[in-house]
Motif scaffolding. Structure first.
Motif, PDB file in Angstrom:
ATOM      1  N   ILE A 167       0.857  -1.186   0.000  1.00 16.79           N
ATOM      2  CA  ILE A 167       0.000   0.000   0.000  1.00 16.79           C
ATOM      3  C   ILE A 167       0.892   1.234   0.000  1.00 16.79           C
ATOM      4  O   ILE A 167       1.838   1.330   0.799  1.00 16.79           O
ATOM      5  CB  ILE A 167      -0.942   0.021   1.233  1.00 16.79           C
ATOM      6  N   GLU A 168       0.605   2.151  -0.856  1.00 16.90           N
ATOM      7  CA  GLU A 168       1.422   3.353  -0.997  1.00 16.90           C
ATOM      8  C   GLU A 168       1.575   4.081   0.342  1.00 16.90           C
ATOM      9  O   GLU A 168       0.594   4.350   1.039  1.00 16.90           O
ATOM     10  CB  GLU A 168       0.796   4.297  -2.028  1.00 16.90           C
ATOM     11  N   GLY A 169       2.801   4.390   0.696  1.00 18.29           N
ATOM     12  CA  GLY A 169       3.089   5.183   1.885  1.00 18.29           C
ATOM     13  C   GLY A 169       3.146   4.412   3.186  1.00 18.29           C
ATOM     14  O   GLY A 169       3.458   4.989   4.236  1.00 18.29           O
ATOM     15  N   LEU A 170       2.862   3.115   3.163  1.00 18.83           N
ATOM     16  CA  LEU A 170       2.807   2.356   4.417  1.00 18.83           C
ATOM     17  C   LEU A 170       4.156   2.368   5.143  1.00 18.83           C
ATOM     18  O   LEU A 170       4.209   2.424   6.377  1.00 18.83           O
ATOM     19  CB  LEU A 170       2.370   0.915   4.138  1.00 18.83           C
ATOM     20  N   ALA A 171       5.241   2.340   4.393  1.00 19.01           N
ATOM     21  CA  ALA A 171       6.580   2.362   4.997  1.00 19.01           C
ATOM     22  C   ALA A 171       6.859   3.674   5.725  1.00 19.01           C
ATOM     23  O   ALA A 171       7.680   3.726   6.650  1.00 19.01           O
ATOM     24  CB  ALA A 171       7.648   2.123   3.926  1.00 19.01           C
ATOM     25  N   GLU A 172       6.172   4.755   5.313  1.00 24.40           N
ATOM     26  CA  GLU A 172       6.387   6.065   5.947  1.00 24.40           C
ATOM     27  C   GLU A 172       5.387   6.348   7.063  1.00 24.40           C
ATOM     28  O   GLU A 172       5.437   7.408   7.692  1.00 24.40           O
ATOM     29  CB  GLU A 172       6.268   7.186   4.900  1.00 24.40           C
ATOM     30  N   PHE A 173       4.506   5.417   7.337  1.00 23.88           N
ATOM     31  CA  PHE A 173       3.439   5.657   8.318  1.00 23.88           C
ATOM     32  C   PHE A 173       3.989   5.988   9.701  1.00 23.88           C
ATOM     33  O   PHE A 173       3.524   6.909  10.379  1.00 23.88           O
ATOM     34  CB  PHE A 173       2.508   4.436   8.377  1.00 23.88           C
ATOM     35  N   GLY A 174       4.972   5.222  10.159  1.00 25.87           N
ATOM     36  CA  GLY A 174       5.627   5.545  11.433  1.00 25.87           C
ATOM     37  C   GLY A 174       5.094   4.804  12.634  1.00 25.87           C
ATOM     38  O   GLY A 174       5.831   4.557  13.589  1.00 25.87           O
ATOM     39  N   GLY A 175       3.808   4.461  12.641  1.00 28.25           N
ATOM     40  CA  GLY A 175       3.235   3.733  13.766  1.00 28.25           C
ATOM     41  C   GLY A 175       3.400   2.232  13.603  1.00 28.25           C
ATOM     42  O   GLY A 175       4.000   1.744  12.650  1.00 28.25           O
ATOM     43  N   GLU A 176       2.866   1.489  14.559  1.00 26.60           N
ATOM     44  CA  GLU A 176       2.975   0.022  14.509  1.00 26.60           C
ATOM     45  C   GLU A 176       2.106  -0.547  13.396  1.00 26.60           C
ATOM     46  O   GLU A 176       0.946  -0.177  13.252  1.00 26.60           O
ATOM     47  CB  GLU A 176       2.552  -0.588  15.850  1.00 26.60           C
ATOM     48  N   VAL A 177       2.681  -1.447  12.618  1.00 25.26           N
ATOM     49  CA  VAL A 177       1.956  -2.138  11.553  1.00 25.26           C
ATOM     50  C   VAL A 177       2.186  -3.636  11.742  1.00 25.26           C
ATOM     51  O   VAL A 177       3.331  -4.102  11.701  1.00 25.26           O
ATOM     52  CB  VAL A 177       2.436  -1.718  10.148  1.00 25.26           C
ATOM     53  N   ILE A 178       1.113  -4.392  11.947  1.00 30.69           N
ATOM     54  CA  ILE A 178       1.244  -5.841  12.114  1.00 30.69           C
ATOM     55  C   ILE A 178       0.195  -6.558  11.271  1.00 30.69           C
ATOM     56  O   ILE A 178      -0.833  -5.982  10.911  1.00 30.69           O
ATOM     57  CB  ILE A 178       1.093  -6.282  13.586  1.00 30.69           C
ATOM     58  N   HIS A 179       0.463  -7.810  10.958  1.00 30.45           N
ATOM     59  CA  HIS A 179      -0.545  -8.656  10.327  1.00 30.45           C
ATOM     60  C   HIS A 179      -1.402  -9.254  11.430  1.00 30.45           C
ATOM     61  O   HIS A 179      -0.959  -9.388  12.583  1.00 30.45           O
ATOM     62  CB  HIS A 179       0.124  -9.762   9.505  1.00 30.45           C
ATOM     63  N   ALA A 180      -2.618  -9.625  11.096  1.00 32.16           N
ATOM     64  CA  ALA A 180      -3.528 -10.211  12.090  1.00 32.16           C
ATOM     65  C   ALA A 180      -2.946 -11.468  12.722  1.00 32.16           C
ATOM     66  O   ALA A 180      -3.298 -11.814  13.852  1.00 32.16           O
ATOM     67  CB  ALA A 180      -4.878 -10.517  11.444  1.00 32.16           C
ATOM     68  N   CYS A 181      -2.028 -12.151  12.022  1.00 34.71           N
ATOM     69  CA  CYS A 181      -1.415 -13.356  12.588  1.00 34.71           C
ATOM     70  C   CYS A 181      -0.532 -13.031  13.790  1.00 34.71           C
ATOM     71  O   CYS A 181      -0.219 -13.911  14.592  1.00 34.71           O
ATOM     72  CB  CYS A 181      -0.615 -14.109  11.527  1.00 34.71           C
ATOM     73  N   GLN A 182      -0.134 -11.748  13.943  1.00 35.54           N
ATOM     74  CA  GLN A 182       0.679 -11.323  15.084  1.00 35.54           C
ATOM     75  C   GLN A 182      -0.167 -10.747  16.217  1.00 35.54           C
ATOM     76  O   GLN A 182       0.345 -10.476  17.298  1.00 35.54           O
ATOM     77  CB  GLN A 182       1.693 -10.269  14.627  1.00 35.54           C
ATOM     78  N   TYR A 183      -1.441 -10.581  15.964  1.00 35.51           N
ATOM     79  CA  TYR A 183      -2.340  -9.970  16.950  1.00 35.51           C
ATOM     80  C   TYR A 183      -2.773 -11.007  17.979  1.00 35.51           C
ATOM     81  O   TYR A 183      -3.213 -12.101  17.619  1.00 35.51           O
ATOM     82  CB  TYR A 183      -3.563  -9.399  16.232  1.00 35.51           C
TER      83      TYR A 183
END
Length: 422
Positions: A167-183
């Motif tokens: 997704i465009e810009g996701l690398a620049e988001f800055g906050g935590e990004v996880i897949h549901a498998c890590q939740y």
């Protein structure tokens, strides 16, 4: 064939890395692999189970959230020959299901070879055998092994790897990004604005769980989705559908399901959940897209505790821009974007499996290929479909095994250094 392995006795290098399996190799120690192994055990056929993780059912043990329960009643989820304990609830918890699987493996003496990552599997036409190469790592030690067998059972399933969208810009988001498998739970997200990307069963349940921990979830609904009540008048919706399918055609069952869903849930399109033009069961059978069985998320959507928004255009620092131009401030992102088969990455075969990692033949014919190749857990029909495949596979191999062992009762070759008996 025996002559080939006699020659191997004189090759020390070969003997250290080659294992002959007197029976099928099963790749994967999830419910599908365990079910197949149990049915083979019942047929008297030896086998080897290879598992890349250090435990059985790694998807359930390591990549599921704490509140997870089976979505279907337990009678539709039990593995062959062993029902769930009577004191288990109708919808067993994650912990109970894992306990059931561990007991199942113990009962049938299924002892997988753990930490064996399959790099490749190919059929050797010269010898008429499958060659399965694995690598295992322990500390600084790396061990490569080649398993040689007559039959190969692919039991890695539909959900072997998580899908991470670009997704465009996701690398620049800055906050935590996880897949549901890590939740695991919403506890650490309390008080935060969380964007949940995806509206399947995982997306809905993660959003509901976040609400229960006082987070503020926003759920991205990128496409249409069928939402059905888990129960209708106290009876499982799935069980009701199965009953109806024995009497009326599928298209009519779809119509009846949608009418009952409307009576129980109302018009879901009012809340941004547009239904597909294809009925829920037809869509599941043809595209593999599972309808959402609601266990409380829809009520949170109605109350506004879960905000539903359209697709994403791009991310920026601490924000997301939606396709409708709206910009939201968010703290974290959870990608409930599903899973996929990993078969194309390691199985060197192009006739039975398609490029998406599923058998080309639809259910109920997608369990058997050529040259001793089998697939279990790819029916898009959950645990009941996997159990059905496991029974067929074991019977098919067992028939050949019994016929051949009647004709030649040869001594096992455990004394050979390059041969390991399972």
């Amino acid at each position: 064939m025996e002559n080939m392995f006699r020659l191997a006795d004189h090759e020390d290098f070969f003997s250290r890395r080659c294992i002959w399996v007197n029976g099928p190799v099963i790749v994967g120690a999830g419910p599908s692999g365990l079910a197949t192994a149990a049915c083979l055990r019942d047929q008297g056929v030896p086998f080897a189970v290879l598992e890349k993780e250090e435990c059985i059912a790694s998807l359930w043990q390591k990549r599921t959230y704490d509140r997870l329960k089976l979505h279907l009643p337990k009678q539709f989820c039990q593995l062959p020959k062993v029902p769930f304990p009577e004191d288990f609830p109708e919808y067993p918890t994650k912990k109970q299901f894992i306990e059931y699987l561990e007991s199942y493996a113990k009962q049938f003496e299924i002892n997988p070879r753990f930490n064996e990552y399959v790099q490749s599997a190919r059929y050797d036409e010269t010898s008429g055998l499958w060659r399965v190469k694995t690598v295992s790592t322990s500390g600084s030690n790396r061990t490569e092994v080649e398993y040689i067998c007559r039959w190969l059972v692919v039991a890695t399933g539909e959900n072997a790897e998580c899908v991470m969208p670009e997704i465009e810009g996701l690398a620049e988001f800055g906050g935590e990004v996880i897949h549901a498998c890590q939740y695991k739970s919403g506890e650490k997200f309390s008080g935060k604005k969380v964007l949940v990307v995806g509206c399947g069963n995982s997306g809905m349940e993660v959003s509901l769980d976040l609400c229960n921990y006082n987070a503020s979830p926003t759920m991205v609904v990128r496409s249409s989705v069928h939402v059905l009540p888990r129960e209708i008048m106290g009876k499982s919706t799935f069980e009701l559908a199965v009953l109806l399918m024995s009497w009326v055609p599928l298209w009519l069952v779809d119509k009846l399901m949608l009418i009952m869903a409307w009576l129980v849930l109302g018009n879901t399109e009012e809340y941004g959940l547009k239904r597909p033009s294809m009925g829920p069961l037809t869509l599941k059978n043809t595209m593999g897209k599972t309808p959402v069985l609601d266990i409380g998320a829809l009520e949170k959507i109605r109350s506004g505790d879960i905000n539903v928004v359209p697709g994403i255009k791009r991310f920026s620092r601490g924000q997301v821009e939606l396709v409708n131009g709206e910009i939201l401030d968010i703290d974290s992102v959870i990608l409930a974007t599903g899973y996929r088969s990993n078969v194309p990455y390691w199985l060197q075969e192009g006739e039975f499996f398609s490029k998406n990692g599923f058998p080309k033949a639809p259910f109920p014919n997608g369990w058997k290929g050529n040259a001793g190749l089998y697939a279990v857990g790819f029916t898009r029909k959950g645990l009941s479909g996997a159990s059905s495949d496991a029974i067929r596979i074991a019977q098919d191999i067992g028939k050949v095994w019994k016929e051949e062992t009647k004709q030649t009762k040869r001594a096992t070759a455990c004394h050979r250094r390059c041969i390991s008996q399972f």
